[in-house]
Design a protein around this motif. Structure first.
Motif, mmCIF file in Angstrom:
data_model
loop_
_atom_site.group_PDB
_atom_site.id
_atom_site.type_symbol
_atom_site.label_atom_id
_atom_site.label_comp_id
_atom_site.label_asym_id
_atom_site.label_seq_id
_atom_site.Cartn_x
_atom_site.Cartn_y
_atom_site.Cartn_z
ATOM 1 N N GLU A 105 -0.471 1.894 1.945
ATOM 2 C CA GLU A 105 -1.262 2.945 1.326
ATOM 3 C C GLU A 105 -2.596 3.082 2.064
ATOM 4 N N ARG A 106 -3.304 4.163 1.828
ATOM 5 C CA ARG A 106 -4.631 4.335 2.428
ATOM 6 C C ARG A 106 -5.601 3.304 1.857
ATOM 7 N N ALA A 158 -17.677 1.242 1.745
ATOM 8 C CA ALA A 158 -17.568 0.691 3.095
ATOM 9 C C ALA A 158 -16.134 0.287 3.395
ATOM 10 N N GLY A 159 -15.692 0.606 4.601
ATOM 11 C CA GLY A 159 -14.353 0.214 5.034
ATOM 12 C C GLY A 159 -13.254 1.163 4.617
ATOM 13 N N THR A 160 -13.613 2.255 3.931
ATOM 14 C CA THR A 160 -12.598 3.209 3.504
ATOM 15 C C THR A 160 -11.917 3.851 4.710
ATOM 16 N N GLU A 161 -10.617 3.997 4.629
ATOM 17 C CA GLU A 161 -9.839 4.622 5.692
ATOM 18 C C GLU A 161 -9.842 6.133 5.489
ATOM 19 N N SER A 163 0.346 8.103 -1.914
ATOM 20 C CA SER A 163 -0.292 8.969 -0.909
ATOM 21 C C SER A 163 0.385 8.837 0.444
ATOM 22 N N ALA A 164 0.733 7.615 0.818
ATOM 23 C CA ALA A 164 1.394 7.403 2.097
ATOM 24 C C ALA A 164 2.719 8.146 2.152
#
Length: 230
Positions: free
Chosen positions: A107-108, A142-145, A176-177
């Motif tokens: 997943e995202r 922070a670190g969100t794709e 979502s993926a």
């Protein structure tokens, strides 16, 4: 014809706890495991068996008490996150095959929000704009794709699966993926996915088929959930 059965993983612990999923490695709940068994039942009923035989007769004609079903060659692919791989393992056991895990089917990622309460993310999320660079948009934590990073790993993952010779493949991924995997299947350019979204329920089955006569990529069923009823 090639058939792809796209499965979104069933109920996981983060759903029950109200936590952000993403790369948070939650496990299936007891209900999720039951749902995975029902998914396996549905897929086993749809995927043809090689050399169907009456019970009690083996290929050589000898009588036996029982003959286990022999399925057409099936490959099972899964995200490596446990909620997906646990479901994939239950499905793969039905077909007596191994699971091929792939981190690209995850997943995202929501970065530092993963595993935190949904309310924590809601307070910090930067809304997705209606116009502009929606794929490159950063949601805040922070670190969100970005969505662009997600499609850039999912499209090649599906391409690699489709290069395999098996004509029946099962992919277990996330909501979502899986939506973007459908977009990849129908040939939507990556940059055109900034508005696409197929709402998929946890534990759903989507059937994709390639027609060998017209070479078309079909979406035969979308978000089937009848098997989830208890």
């Amino acid at each position: 014809m090639r058939h792809i059965y796209l499965v979104t993983h069933p109920e996981a612990q983060h759903h029950v706890d109200g936590l952000v999923g993403g790369w948070h490695d939650s496990v299936l709940t007891a209900r999720g495991h039951r749902q995975a068994e029902r998914i396996a039942d549905v897929l086993a009923s749809r995927i043809g068996q090689a050399g169907d035989r009456p019970d009690g007769v083996d290929p050589a004609g000898d009588h036996r008490d029982r003959v286990d079903p022999v399925f057409e060659p099936v490959e099972v692919y899964s995200s490596d996150l446990r909620r997906a791989s646990q479901a994939a393992e239950r499905i793969a056991r039905r077909f007596s095959v191994e699971v091929h895990t792939d981190t690209r089917l995850r997943e995202r990622s929501n970065g530092e929000a993963d595993g935190r309460p949904q309310a924590w993310l809601a307070e910090r999320r930067i809304p997705l704009p209606e116009y502009g660079d929606r794929l490159g948009h950063h949601d805040g934590p922070a670190g969100t794709e970005t969505r662009l990073a997600l499609v850039e790993r999912l499209y090649p993952a599906l391409d690699d699966i489709l290069r395999r010779p098996a004509t029946t493949q099962i992919i277990v991924s996330h909501g979502s993926a899986s939506s973007y995997l459908i977009a990849a299947w129908i040939g939507m350019p990556m940059r055109s996915t900034d508005r696409v979204f197929f709402p998929l329920t946890s534990g759903s089955i989507t059937t994709l088929r390639r027609n060998d006569t017209h070479h078309s990529h079909q979406v035969v069923t979308l978000n089937e959930t009848d098997h989830l009823r208890e």
